[in-house]
Scaffold this active site. Structure first.
Site, PDB file in Angstrom:
ATOM      1  CG  ASP A  67      30.489  14.924  23.010  1.00 27.33           C
ATOM      2  OD1 ASP A  67      31.050  14.999  24.124  1.00 27.33           O
ATOM      3  OD2 ASP A  67      29.787  13.960  22.667  1.00 27.33           O
ATOM      4  CG  HIS A 212      27.415  18.638  20.807  1.00 23.55           C
ATOM      5  ND1 HIS A 212      26.195  18.215  21.280  1.00 23.55           N
ATOM      6  CD2 HIS A 212      28.004  17.551  20.240  1.00 23.55           C
ATOM      7  CE1 HIS A 212      26.038  16.924  21.007  1.00 23.55           C
ATOM      8  NE2 HIS A 212      27.115  16.501  20.383  1.00 23.55           N
TER       9      HIS A 212
END
Length: 268
Positions: A67, A212
């Site tokens: 992400d 992430h």
């Protein structure tokens, strides 16, 4: 902070209002095995408003998702690691970052990875009106497809924040919400090995793992940027997963490996 940042830790039994609060308190008293049994009993009933959480399979397969990118520091490190390992993953990107770094987005795609929507920016959609949410998702999908040059069909809400209304808005926009199970909690610093190890106890066949490649925090948040190398976290995690016999792939690849597991996921 990414989808699972400080405001998003803990188990996602989730809910709305009083019911959600009660569900969270009850879930907090259950063992992990009991929580899995409750999910099995409820997910089938609630599947019409269920977000993708993985697949039901006995095969040792998992998906890696990233992400908050594309990020000029984190994304190249992650792509380098994935390339070395021969692994494809899914990147839930922020449109403003994709438009700011189109060459980096193109590299993600050229190397065979899957691109999905994380939002125009990292705002919490549950704080917006229904009409505004629909507009933002339609616009975000359109803008990301313009940069990517291909269709976008998967969506992960920022912070994992989702209501029935935002879920339905995503579906009406032609997006399929995807949540997660195990996470490396990589908004908290540590060595790459320590960070990767955080996900391992919760890994199971068919899981979607959250990492992430970017670092996004709310305005005014002074959380320091972690110092570990995100590529090394990927190397450590994939090495550990392969050591346990897992094949690692993108969400799109995983969805072809079993029955899609949908779970009702609602949180502010």
């Amino acid at each position: 902070m990414g989808a699972g940042g400080p405001a998003g830790r803990g188990d996602r039994f989730g809910g709305c209002g009083v019911i959600g609060s009660l569900a969270s308190r009850v879930a907090g008293r259950l063992s992990p095995a009991s929580k899995r049994r409750v999910r099995r009993a409820t997910d089938g009933v609630l599947s019409p408003v269920g977000s993708v959480r993985g697949v039901r399979t006995s095969a040792r397969v998992v998906a890696l998702t990233y992400d908050d990118g594309p990020d000029p520091e984190g994304t190249p490190a992650v792509l380098e690691a994935l390339g070395e390992l021969g692994v494809l993953a899914t990147f839930f990107v922020l449109v403003e970052r994709a438009e700011g770094h189109p060459a980096l987005l193109r590299r993600i795609l050229d190397e065979g990875h899957e691109v999905a929507l994380h939002g125009i920016d990292h705002s919490r959609l549950t704080e917006r009106s229904a009409g505004e949410v629909r507009r933002l998702l339609v616009e975000g999908k359109r803008r990301l497809e313009a940069v990517a040059g291909r269709r976008v069909r998967l969506f992960r809400p920022a912070f994992g924040a989702q209501s029935v209304g935002t879920f339905l808005a995503a579906r009406r926009a032609g997006l399929d919400p995807v949540v997660w199970g195990p996470t490396v909690s990589d908004w908290v610093d540590g060595t790459a090995v320590e960070v990767a190890a955080r996900a391992l106890p919760a890994v199971h066949p068919g899981a979607v793992i959250l990492l992430h490649d970017g670092f996004e925090v709310p305005v005014g948040d002074e959380t320091p940027r972690p110092t570990f190398d995100r590529g090394d976290v990927t190397r450590s995690l994939v090495g550990a997963l392969r050591g346990e016999g897992y094949e690692v792939m993108s969400v799109g690849g995983l969805l072809g490996c079993g029955q899609v597991w949908r779970t009702a996921w609602f949180r502010p």
